[in-house]
Enzyme design. Structure first.
Site, PDB file in Angstrom:
ATOM      1  N   ALA A 182       0.838  -1.198   0.000  1.00 18.58           N
ATOM      2  CA  ALA A 182       0.000   0.000   0.000  1.00 18.58           C
ATOM      3  C   ALA A 182       0.876   1.252   0.000  1.00 18.58           C
ATOM      4  O   ALA A 182       2.053   1.196   0.346  1.00 18.58           O
ATOM      5  CB  ALA A 182      -0.914  -0.007   1.210  1.00 18.58           C
ATOM      6  N   CYS A 183       0.280   2.356  -0.356  1.00 17.96           N
ATOM      7  CA  CYS A 183       0.972   3.639  -0.387  1.00 17.96           C
ATOM      8  C   CYS A 183       1.617   3.911   0.977  1.00 17.96           C
ATOM      9  O   CYS A 183       0.986   3.653   1.997  1.00 17.96           O
ATOM     10  CB  CYS A 183      -0.041   4.733  -0.719  1.00 17.96           C
ATOM     11  SG  CYS A 183       0.692   6.339  -1.009  1.00 17.96           S
ATOM     12  N   PRO A 184       2.859   4.337   1.022  1.00 19.98           N
ATOM     13  CA  PRO A 184       3.708   4.799  -0.061  1.00 19.98           C
ATOM     14  C   PRO A 184       4.648   3.730  -0.619  1.00 19.98           C
ATOM     15  O   PRO A 184       5.618   4.061  -1.306  1.00 19.98           O
ATOM     16  CB  PRO A 184       4.507   5.921   0.593  1.00 19.98           C
ATOM     17  CG  PRO A 184       4.748   5.388   1.983  1.00 19.98           C
ATOM     18  CD  PRO A 184       3.449   4.642   2.333  1.00 19.98           C
ATOM     19  N   ASP A 217      -1.934  -1.194  -5.753  1.00 16.60           N
ATOM     20  CA  ASP A 217      -2.458   0.054  -5.204  1.00 16.60           C
ATOM     21  C   ASP A 217      -2.753   1.017  -6.357  1.00 16.60           C
ATOM     22  O   ASP A 217      -1.838   1.424  -7.069  1.00 16.60           O
ATOM     23  CB  ASP A 217      -1.435   0.672  -4.249  1.00 16.60           C
ATOM     24  CG  ASP A 217      -1.924   1.930  -3.566  1.00 16.60           C
ATOM     25  OD1 ASP A 217      -2.917   2.534  -4.043  1.00 16.60           O
ATOM     26  OD2 ASP A 217      -1.325   2.321  -2.561  1.00 16.60           O
TER      27      ASP A 217
END
Length: 77
Positions: A12-14, A39
């Site tokens: 997932a981000c980042p 993502d």
């Protein structure tokens, strides 16, 4: 020229953009970085990063279970 494959699926981000930046540090002008990510934020992140760093997005593809982005390294100093 070489291809650098980055598998950020499930991250997932980042995570995906961080993985892209790590690959970029180990690249040379003319290399192609291929990043695979699940993502959806990677699309906007990669485009913003490429514009900021003056590298070129070659393609953004929605595959069955992930996004594949190909980037040409053009501005490595």
């Amino acid at each position: 020229m070489s291809e650098i494959k980055v598998d950020s699926r499930g991250s997932a981000c980042p995570g995906p953009i961080t993985d892209l930046m790590k690959a970029y540090k180990n690249s040379k002008n003319g290399d192609i970085i291929e990043i695979m990510a699940t993502d959806p934020g990677i699309k906007a992140d990669a485009q913003a990063w490429a514009k900021k760093t003056q590298n070129e997005i070659l393609s953004i593809e929605d595959k069955d279970n992930y996004i594949l982005i190909r980037i040409l390294v053009k501005n490595k100093k």
